[in-house]
Write an enzyme that holds these catalytic residues in place. Structure first.
Site, short mmCIF file in Angstrom:
data_model
loop_
_atom_site.label_atom_id
_atom_site.label_comp_id
_atom_site.label_asym_id
_atom_site.label_seq_id
_atom_site.Cartn_x
_atom_site.Cartn_y
_atom_site.Cartn_z
CG HIS A 71 -1.22 3.44 5.20
ND1 HIS A 71 -1.70 2.48 6.07
CD2 HIS A 71 -0.98 2.79 4.04
CE1 HIS A 71 -1.74 1.31 5.47
NE2 HIS A 71 -1.30 1.46 4.23
CB SER B 4 -0.95 0.00 1.20
OG SER B 4 -0.22 -0.15 2.41
CG ASP C 114 -2.74 4.07 9.04
OD1 ASP C 114 -1.55 3.81 9.23
OD2 ASP C 114 -3.33 3.87 7.96
#
Length: 420
Positions: free
Chosen positions: A375, A148, A372
């Site tokens: 990311h 990702s 998170d």
């Protein structure tokens, strides 16, 4: 007769005394140039053609009079610090940015994380010229492969280039939608016949449920550390190829999910995850060497970008002079490239990313994940990954795209291939 009237055989002896040292000096200069300024994978004929057909001022690597020991020693674009820049970000809204990563739209009150510029030690990077890069990519295919984080860099590059497109509707997502589970994404810039693809492959190596004989019941699937995944057939003929992996090589993503490691159809019970990643890097870099035409394709291996789970809700970059941490994921990749003598370039963003705990999504997202710290927000740190990739291409004398005038840095750069 002119000059020929004054030339006779008796001159040959004395002239040789001058010719030999001049020839030796010229050959020595070319040898030093070959060892320091011609990156691995560059065809020497194309390098020298670009060098001598362009003016020194316009050359992306500068002329010989600008190649000083100080410049060569100090200009490492992957070592430096973050400085605040009010002229950033490069974009504010973008249709190719994943909604969950556009932190300012998801309630993040501070915008300082968008305005930090990477300044290498001993030199500077030019501004990212979207028009320039878009023109150089005319008719090309750019491919990102990985997890990702690779998808985030893909989104970032699409957004950065979109700023140079007058008719934004001519840049289209033709294979989507953009989600975290999408296995393939493609954006096409119609005016430039340019496609930018993303292939999801978190581990890069082959994997599946065809288990070795007599595997324990706890084994659900395996990763074949000595075999490349079939996905390689889809992207090995790209013009620019950017590969990354690292974040899925954890206990949580492997053993605790029933995913074990396999070499030569033999289950490697008890192998450490770091050891498995090291072995996988050797397989991937070797496969790329054997299957990619480096005369056509410029390959980048982007290094690991660290998460900052212990620094949630940080608001400032870390001080480069006091924060030092070694990440084995980055070390394994560099060693694999060196072991296989790979012509690929190492896009070593580990250090510069490690200084940016403030750049993560945190809870400013639309994801179900409550916090998170892995990311990155867009605009943000991934834009810098693309900026240093852009500059890395410029200082390679633009072998892929041909000679042209380029944005000049405040200090010229000629990177030794040993740093790649």
């Amino acid at each position: 007769m002119g000059w020929r009237a004054n030339l006779w055989w008796g001159d040959a002896g004395p002239r040789c005394y001058l010719t030999v040292p001049v020839l030796f000096a010229a050959l020595s200069f070319l040898w030093i140039l070959d060892q320091t300024c011609i990156p691995a994978g560059t065809l020497r004929g194309e390098f020298y053609t670009t060098l001598f057909q362009s003016s020194y001022r316009d050359s992306p690597i500068g002329g010989p009079e600008r190649w000083t020991a100080s410049t060569l020693r100090n200009c490492d674009i992957f070592s430096g610090e973050w400085v605040y820049d009010e002229n950033l970000p490069l974009y504010s809204s973008c249709k190719f940015a994943e909604p969950g990563f556009v932190c300012h739209r998801n309630g993040r009150p501070d915008l300082h994380y968008q305005r930090w510029r990477w300044r290498p030690r001993g030199c500077d990077l030019p501004e990212f010229e979207a028009h320039d890069m878009l023109n150089r990519l005319n008719g090309s295919r750019v491919v990102f492969v990985g997890d990702s984080m690779g998808r985030t860099q893909w989104e970032s590059l699409c957004c950065m280039l979109l700023q140079a497109v007058a008719d934004k509707s001519s840049a289209k997502l033709i294979h989507g939608p953009i989600t975290k589970t999408a296995t393939f994404l493609r954006v096409r810039f119609l005016s430039k016949n340019l496609t930018i693809d993303y292939y999801r492959s978190p581990f890069l190596v082959a994997g599946g449920r065809d288990l070795p004989p007599r595997s324990p019941k706890r084994v659900v699937a395996t990763l074949k550390l000595d075999k490349m995944g079939r996905i390689g057939a889809n992207w090995h003929k790209a013009d620019i190829l950017v590969i990354n992996t690292g974040h899925w090589w954890t206990m949580t993503k492997t053993y605790r999910q029933g995913v074990y490691f396999e070499i030569g159809k033999q289950l490697t019970r008890g192998m450490k995850v770091d050891t498995a990643l090291e072995r996988a890097f050797r397989t991937v870099t070797s496969w790329v060497n054997d299957n990619v035409d480096f005369n056509r394709t410029q390959v980048f291996f982007r290094s690991y970008e660290p998460p900052h789970w212990s620094m949630a809700f940080s608001r400032l970059p870390l001080n480069a002079s006091t924060y030092h941490k070694v990440y084995p994921q980055a070390t394994f990749l560099r060693e694999a490239l060196e072991l296989n003598h790979s012509p690929a370039l190492l896009l070593n963003v580990t250090t510069l990313s490690s200084y940016r705990p403030d750049g993560h999504v945190f809870n400013y997202t639309r994801s179900s994940i409550p916090l998170d710290c892995a990311h990155w927000c867009l605009p943000g740190v991934p834009d810098t990954w693309n900026q240093v990739m852009y500059y890395s291409l410029l200082i390679r004398a633009l072998v892929l795209w041909g000679p042209a005038s380029v944005p000049e840095a405040k200090d010229p750069v000629c990177l030794s291939r040993k740093k790649w």
